[in-house]
Enzyme design. Sequence first.
Site, short mmCIF file in Angstrom:
data_model
loop_
_atom_site.label_atom_id
_atom_site.label_comp_id
_atom_site.label_asym_id
_atom_site.label_seq_id
_atom_site.Cartn_x
_atom_site.Cartn_y
_atom_site.Cartn_z
N GLU A 14 0.84 -1.20 0.00
CA GLU A 14 0.00 0.00 0.00
C GLU A 14 0.88 1.26 0.00
OE1 GLU A 14 -2.74 -0.58 3.27
OE2 GLU A 14 -4.15 -1.61 1.95
N GLU A 206 -5.75 -8.02 -1.29
CA GLU A 206 -6.48 -7.84 -0.03
C GLU A 206 -7.94 -7.51 -0.33
OE1 GLU A 206 -5.22 -5.28 3.14
OE2 GLU A 206 -3.10 -5.57 2.65
#
Length: 308
Positions: A14, A206
């Site tokens: 991320e 995810e």
Amino acid sequence: ISVRINYRICPFNEINTGTWGFHATGAVDTENSAHDQMQLRYQALHHQFIASALATKQLHAIDPDAKIGSMLARMQTYPATPNPADVQAAQVEDDKNLFFTDVQARGEYPEFMNRFFAENDIQLQMAPDDQTILAKYPVDFISFSYYMTTVTQADAPEQVNGNMATGGRNPYLEESDWGWQIDPVGLRVTLNEMWDRYRKPLFVVENGLGALDQLTTDQQVHDTYRIDYLRKHIAQMKAAVQDGVQLMGYTMWGPIDLISFSTSEMSKRYGFIYVDQDDAGKGSLKRYKKDSFYWYQKVIKSNGEDLA
């Protein structure tokens, strides 16, 4: 026996969260002014971009068949209304989210971010060969986390309640126990948009539902809501593949309950395996398979064909 391992590696998780201030990655918070802190964060991010490109170079030298990718916290943004001002505002917000993969996948800073830097007096310090390195060693694939979508409008919108969630409330969507708006169709939307933008293989690494799971007296967890969540998202991925998206794979977050990073709570449970521990750290730490465990086991065994 010779075994061939096809490596898939993401150097940074991320990567876009380093500029939010929430994860506090990429730069250390100081008592500097807001401008200086922004300058610091984007400078640190530039170093991460270069590190990613150099890692790509080195991995390909070690194993030409290995693949290296980016990893983005994806926040698909919708305009609140058909008002052109809202559409344009949503486009700006979406570009801000995709800027990170623009650099890693296309090998250069996009023009809209060059304008952002100029308007905010951000001056990145680059080594003489930095732009050449970015251009020569882009990532092989793009991976991302996907939990929700947001709504943007030109003036002040109604804000969502969920932590980490930004933007306005979408009246067409349900919410999780923590206020994260649930949008399976949005996953298909973002898969198509990212495929059209980059034409590189995509990987959903995810996706999951944080919920208040209850362990029954006979040590069962009947999390039909999680099964429904995963089923709908997987169905939308299959639709995206039929649209022509090249999707490498999918991993849900996460197999086992753990302390939620976003809230530091154990009670916000994502796993298909229940862990007997509360928010204060008390419990036996025994593991119990939830209903979603057996459902997901069936999904994997059928390669996503059996979603019943």
